[in-house]
Design an enzyme around this catalytic site. Structure first.
Site, PDB file in Angstrom:
ATOM      1  N   ASP A 140       0.859  -1.186   0.000  1.00  0.00           N
ATOM      2  CA  ASP A 140       0.000   0.000   0.000  1.00  0.00           C
ATOM      3  C   ASP A 140       0.893   1.232   0.000  1.00  0.00           C
ATOM      4  O   ASP A 140       2.008   1.204   0.547  1.00  0.00           O
ATOM      5  CB  ASP A 140      -0.908   0.017   1.233  1.00  0.00           C
ATOM      6  CG  ASP A 140      -1.919   1.167   1.189  1.00  0.00           C
ATOM      7  OD1 ASP A 140      -2.566   1.336   0.143  1.00  0.00           O
ATOM      8  OD2 ASP A 140      -2.040   1.890   2.195  1.00  0.00           O
TER       9      ASP A 140
ATOM     10  N   GLU B 291       0.946   5.572   0.619  1.00  0.00           N
ATOM     11  CA  GLU B 291       0.294   6.819   1.018  1.00  0.00           C
ATOM     12  C   GLU B 291       0.964   7.941   0.228  1.00  0.00           C
ATOM     13  O   GLU B 291       2.194   7.959   0.092  1.00  0.00           O
ATOM     14  CB  GLU B 291       0.438   7.053   2.522  1.00  0.00           C
ATOM     15  CG  GLU B 291      -0.167   5.963   3.392  1.00  0.00           C
ATOM     16  CD  GLU B 291      -1.652   5.762   3.169  1.00  0.00           C
ATOM     17  OE1 GLU B 291      -2.315   6.700   2.684  1.00  0.00           O
ATOM     18  OE2 GLU B 291      -2.152   4.658   3.464  1.00  0.00           O
TER      19      GLU B 291
ATOM     20  N   HIS C 187      -5.619   3.917   6.511  1.00  0.00           N
ATOM     21  CA  HIS C 187      -4.912   4.950   5.747  1.00  0.00           C
ATOM     22  C   HIS C 187      -3.484   5.177   6.244  1.00  0.00           C
ATOM     23  O   HIS C 187      -2.886   6.208   5.943  1.00  0.00           O
ATOM     24  CB  HIS C 187      -5.681   6.287   5.723  1.00  0.00           C
ATOM     25  CG  HIS C 187      -6.982   6.196   4.969  1.00  0.00           C
ATOM     26  ND1 HIS C 187      -7.053   5.801   3.649  1.00  0.00           N
ATOM     27  CD2 HIS C 187      -8.248   6.447   5.356  1.00  0.00           C
ATOM     28  CE1 HIS C 187      -8.323   5.804   3.263  1.00  0.00           C
ATOM     29  NE2 HIS C 187      -9.076   6.185   4.290  1.00  0.00           N
TER      30      HIS C 187
ATOM     31  N   ASP D 181      -2.679  -0.950   6.556  1.00  0.00           N
ATOM     32  CA  ASP D 181      -3.540  -1.329   5.426  1.00  0.00           C
ATOM     33  C   ASP D 181      -2.974  -2.529   4.689  1.00  0.00           C
ATOM     34  O   ASP D 181      -3.718  -3.436   4.269  1.00  0.00           O
ATOM     35  CB  ASP D 181      -3.696  -0.150   4.451  1.00  0.00           C
ATOM     36  CG  ASP D 181      -4.621   0.938   4.990  1.00  0.00           C
ATOM     37  OD1 ASP D 181      -5.197   0.723   6.071  1.00  0.00           O
ATOM     38  OD2 ASP D 181      -4.763   1.980   4.327  1.00  0.00           O
TER      39      ASP D 181
END
Length: 977
Positions: free
Chosen positions: A429, A431, A568, A573
């Site tokens: 994941d 960000e 998040h 995640d």
């Protein structure tokens, strides 16, 4: 006796006041009296009751009544009644008043107006005779209009008359009658012209008396341009002497008890509004006040005072000047005007506010040769647009803004022949600082490596963005500036990640986003694009669990009781997604999916269109075939693919693409979104689907910056420029469009109210609405000047006209009647009508029944209406069979064929008896009975059973007109038993 003389004298004084003192007028008013005068003070109404010795000639009557109205109009509204003592009626008097009698009749049909205007009535005693062409016309006139005609004559002072009709025979002296007709019309024209001349002279005299100017209105002094002008929004307190100007949207005058006149009007400069009050100083002011009307543009000067009655600040005006409207002008040369190709009307539900007529009318004022209509998913504005285009001589381009979806969204990318049970997975994941892989950067990359159902390794790293993080990013991710300020460069992080992942299967939730950022990062770091196989758990979840309301990561985690500690944040995640994919692959195995290259086998099946994210696209009809395909697509989207909004799969659009031009639409279109979020090279794979690409002014995209989807205005300019460059590279025209929702910038507030009324149900309420007014050519050129003047002109003028020229002149509303086609409908209607008639009236039909059937069937079948009757019959029959009572409404009850085909229960034949056993019948067609239901009870002389009573004597012409060519309007109402 003295009272009578007084009334005569009062009338003579009235004639003097009206200026009718010449012998040619006075001679017609011998012994005339004002019998009574009724005054209503509050309502300001006067009603005169006149008593004349004889009927006065029509021209004298017109002159007398006109002057009577005008002379007292400043005091009260005037009405009158006329009685005549010795009413000697002659043909000439009847003829002179005839046109005025017809004018007073309301609701009369145009054919009858023509018939009455083309003849001269005759008088014999108290019987007034007019000619008709047939019995039907005579019956219609006597029933509906006789009383109106005789009442009108009585209003002019004639005695009670009786109207008779006579079927017109061929005249023996046609030339003489033609002469009389021409002379009568000439006399009428002369009388009207004389009356107009008198009214004009009086108006000019009155204007000269009070000094009303012929030019722009000026009350008081002329206000110079350098006076203390204020915007109305700046007025917050009492002031001595200022000037405002704007549009008047309310105006009225009142006469005060003091005799002065008060003018009040409301004016706006579109920053705010204010009430202006002005008091007349003399008769001239009072007259000028009457000229202030709604719709004017005025400049007003006066003092600002706090009005205790209004409870607000108002202007007490001293000076008032009419000014020219402040309107935008299209200053481009006549042959260099743009064409708007993206425009919404109020048919775009709860979104646009300006009517089609106003939008097309504005295009005409600016000299635009064409304009496109592209409402959201519907074509309902086409008829109004067609009419507006015809009226203004503007070419209408008919289109729709559709919601385009892919036939199926992939679950797997880079599919390979890998057994899912034996594979190693890297669940990752990212960000980021925003949604654009091009203009934003990764600030955290985390992953877990899974093999044999266990997490065997972890990867986690921040990356330095080299700028402060936005509040939105901090709030969403929980990552602060302190966490990333000493982090390594993103290219170093990505190189480590490439080595760490090896050839594992990459897994992400909404993988297209995460993989997109990874690939752009690889490219910037000098690495090759990832070729690893990919699984998207978002799309896999949509496939496996369609019953869920949504398929967000937290929703799926909750379904499987997977702990999601800090949503998040990349590491949390990634770990939650890792446990999730293990559960999902197990469920996929139960569906027979064991290999990575099998994951996309079910793509597009079932309700895949519901899972796909819709993109906007503009679809314009290029030809008549294209218009038909456009209508098909609109219907298909609503009937077969409606999910929250009407959607159209890409394959279906391709199937019906003939005669259509496809544009890339707004920021919700896939071309703009891809250019905003991905590398330009990836957009090259998307763009060829479109016939032209759209770019819009930066103000239209402003909400993207507000929502932090685009960094700043410079980035927005770069996105637009990249689309233009892509168009040049692929030789696809790029067109500047406005996404128009209203005409003028000031109209934006109406859209804000409309959209705001929908609250959270409308996603537009999540940000400030953009400026989407109808822009002129010069305004649009200014919007794209950052591209260079030559390129701006190309996309604004050249390419928009190029697209418009590629489109045929199309008529969505055809001149001919295109009724549905049902094989054998004519014969079926004839057979059905005669069969029912014989069941009621016997095998040998009465002459009156057969004649009516033949008359109607000839008209119905001859004009192609049989199929409309047949469809109505089937609707009624189906409704009755299903237990619904059906009643027909309106004039269809005058059609005997409709009765015989059971569309209506009303029998329009003349009143009659009919025996239900032996079919013997007895008709009353002399007009003595209005309805068969009013007939007295009677037994059949043959069978001895009671007759059935029926018939309402309604002419067929009531339904389909005198020529039987009106399109049938059959209204039906159904209700549950």
């Amino acid at each position: 006796m003295s009272d009578i003389n007084d009334r005569i004298d009062r009338f003579q004084l009235l004639l003097q006041q009206l200026g009718l003192t010449d012998d040619q007028y006075v001679s017609h008013f011998r012994n005339a009296k004002i019998d009574k005068l009724v005054i209503e003070k509050r309502a300001k109404k006067w009603h005169f009751y006149f008593l004349f010795d004889e009927i006065i000639p029509f021209q004298i009557y017109q002159l007398f009544t006109t002057k009577l109205m005008n002379s007292f109009s400043h005091i009260a509204s005037i009405t009158y009644s006329i009685n005549v003592q010795n009413a000697l009626v002659t043909d000439s008097l009847i003829r002179d008043y005839w046109s005025s009698v017809i004018e007073q009749m309301q609701g009369i049909s145009p054919p009858l107006v023509k018939l009455l205007n083309e003849q001269v009535p005759k008088i014999q005693g108290n019987k007034l005779t007019i000619h008709v062409r047939n019995e039907m016309e005579g019956l219609a006139i006597k029933r509906k209009y006789a009383q109106m005609i005789t009442d009108s004559y009585q209003y002019f002072g004639f005695p009670p008359l009786v109207l008779e009709t006579e079927i017109k025979q061929e005249e023996s002296n046609a030339e003489y009658e033609q002469f009389l007709q021409a002379k009568r019309l000439e006399d009428q024209e002369r009388g009207k012209q004389a009356l107009l001349d008198i009214q004009k002279m009086e108006a000019e005299k009155e204007a000269n008396d009070i000094g009303i100017p012929s030019g722009p209105l000026t009350i008081g002094l002329t206000i110079k341009d350098d006076s203390d002008y204020r915007r109305i929004e700046e007025i917050v307190d009492e002031e001595r002497r200022i000037t405002v100007e704007g549009y008047v949207f309310f105006a009225e005058t009142k006469e005060l008890r003091s005799g002065r006149t008060l003018l009040t009007f409301k004016i706006t400069d579109y920053t705010s509004s204010i009430l202006v009050k002005m008091f007349s100083r003399d008769k001239e002011d009072a007259a000028l006040f009457q000229l202030v009307k709604k719709g004017m543009w005025l400049r007003a000067r006066g003092s600002i005072q706090n009005d205790t009655f209004v409870r607000d600040l108002v202007m007490i005006g001293n000076d008032l000047n009419e000014i020219k409207p402040i309107e935008r002008q299209d200053t481009a040369k006549a042959d260099e005007k743009r064409v708007e190709l993206h425009l919404h009307t109020p048919m775009s539900q709860m979104d646009a506010v300006s009517s089609v007529a106003n939008l097309v009318g504005q295009a005409k004022k600016w000299g635009h040769k064409a304009i496109a209509i592209t409402d959201h998913a519907i074509a309902q504005s086409f008829p109004e647009a067609f009419g507006a285009g015809k009226k203004n001589d503007v070419k209408i381009l008919y289109g729709v803004e559709m919601n385009l979806v892919d036939d199926g969204v992939p679950i797997a990318y880079n599919p390979q022949d890998i057994l899912l049970d034996d594979a190693t997975y890297v669940v990752f994941d990212v960000e980021t600082t925003g949604l654009s892989a091009v203009y934003n950067t990764i600030i955290e990359l985390a992953a877990v490596k899974i093999h044999d159902g266990e997490i065997i390794d972890r990867f986690e790293s921040f990356a330095n963005p080299h700028h402060r993080l936005s509040a939105t990013t901090i709030n969403l991710t929980g990552i602060t500036d302190e966490m990333v300020q000493d982090a390594p460069e993103i290219d170093i992080v990505l190189r480590k990640f490439v080595d760490w992942t090896g050839d594992s299967i990459l897994v992400a939730h909404n993988a297209s986003f995460d993989v997109g950022f990874i690939n752009v990062g690889y490219q910037k770091a000098g690495l090759k694009k990832s070729t690893n196989p990919v699984i998207d758990t978002l799309e896999l979840g949509r496939f496996l669990y369609p019953e869920l309301k949504n398929h967000r990561l937290n929703t799926l985690a909750k379904k499987f009781d997977i702990e999601l500690t800090q949503h998040h944040r990349a590491i949390y995640d990634a770990e939650a997604t890792g446990y999730l994919v293990l559960k999902m692959l197990k469920d996929a195995g139960e569906k027979g999916i064991t290999n990575h290259n099998q994951l996309n086998d079910n793509m597009g099946q079932g309700n895949a269109y519901q899972r796909a994210r819709p993109y906007h696209c503009t679809v314009l009809a290029q030809t008549e075939v294209g218009l038909k395909n456009l209508f098909k697509l609109v219907s298909i989207a609503h009937i077969n693919y409606f999910y929250r909004v009407p959607r159209i799969p890409r394959s279906v659009l391709q199937k019906h693409r003939e005669g259509l031009l496809i544009g890339s639409a707004c920021d919700k279109g896939e071309v703009f979104e891809a250019m905003m979020q991905k590398a330009p090279e990836e957009v090259e794979e998307i763009a060829p689907f479109y016939d032209y690409m759209e770019v819009m002014p930066k103000e239209v995209y402003a909400h993207l910056i507000e929502r932090e989807l685009v960094n700043d205005e410079k980035s927005l300019e770069e996105i637009i420029a990249n689309i233009v460059r892509l168009g040049d590279k692929l030789e696809i025209p790029v067109v500047a469009t406005g996404n128009v929702h209203y005409v003028n910038p000031n109209d934006k507030i109406y859209r804000e109210i409309l959209v705001g009324s929908q609250g959270g149900a409308n996603p537009l309420n999540r940000h400030k609405l953009p400026d989407v007014h109808f822009r002129t050519t010069n305004e649009m050129l200014d919007c794209f000047r950052f591209l260079g003047e030559e390129k701006a002109k190309e996309i604004v003028v050249t390419n928009s006209n190029k697209i418009a020229d590629m489109i045929d002149v199309i008529k969505p509303i055809k001149d001919d009647l295109y009724t549905p086609k049902i094989e054998g409908s004519d014969e079926e209607m004839r057979e059905m009508s005669y069969s029912m008639a014989r069941r009621i009236y016997g095998e040998e039909l009465p002459e009156i029944v057969e004649a009516r059937l033949e008359k109607e069937l000839k008209s119905i079948i001859g004009h192609g209406f049989a199929v409309i009757y047949l469809i109505s019959h089937k609707l009624v029959k189906k409704s009755l069979d299903d237990g619904y009572l059906v009643g027909s409404r309106g004039s269809v009850g005058s059609s005997f064929v409709a009765t015989m085909t059971e569309i209506t229960e009303v029998n329009p034949l003349p009143p009659h008896y009919v025996c239900t056993a032996c079919k013997q019948s007895e008709f009353f067609n002399d007009g003595s009975i209005g309805s068969g239901f009013d007939l007295p009870d009677k037994d059949c002389p043959t069978c001895g059973i009671p007759y059935k009573k029926d018939g309402h004597d309604i002419p067929f012409e009531t339904f389909l007109g005198f020529k039987g060519d009106k399109v049938p309007d059959i209204d039906l109402s159904a209700s549950r038993c």
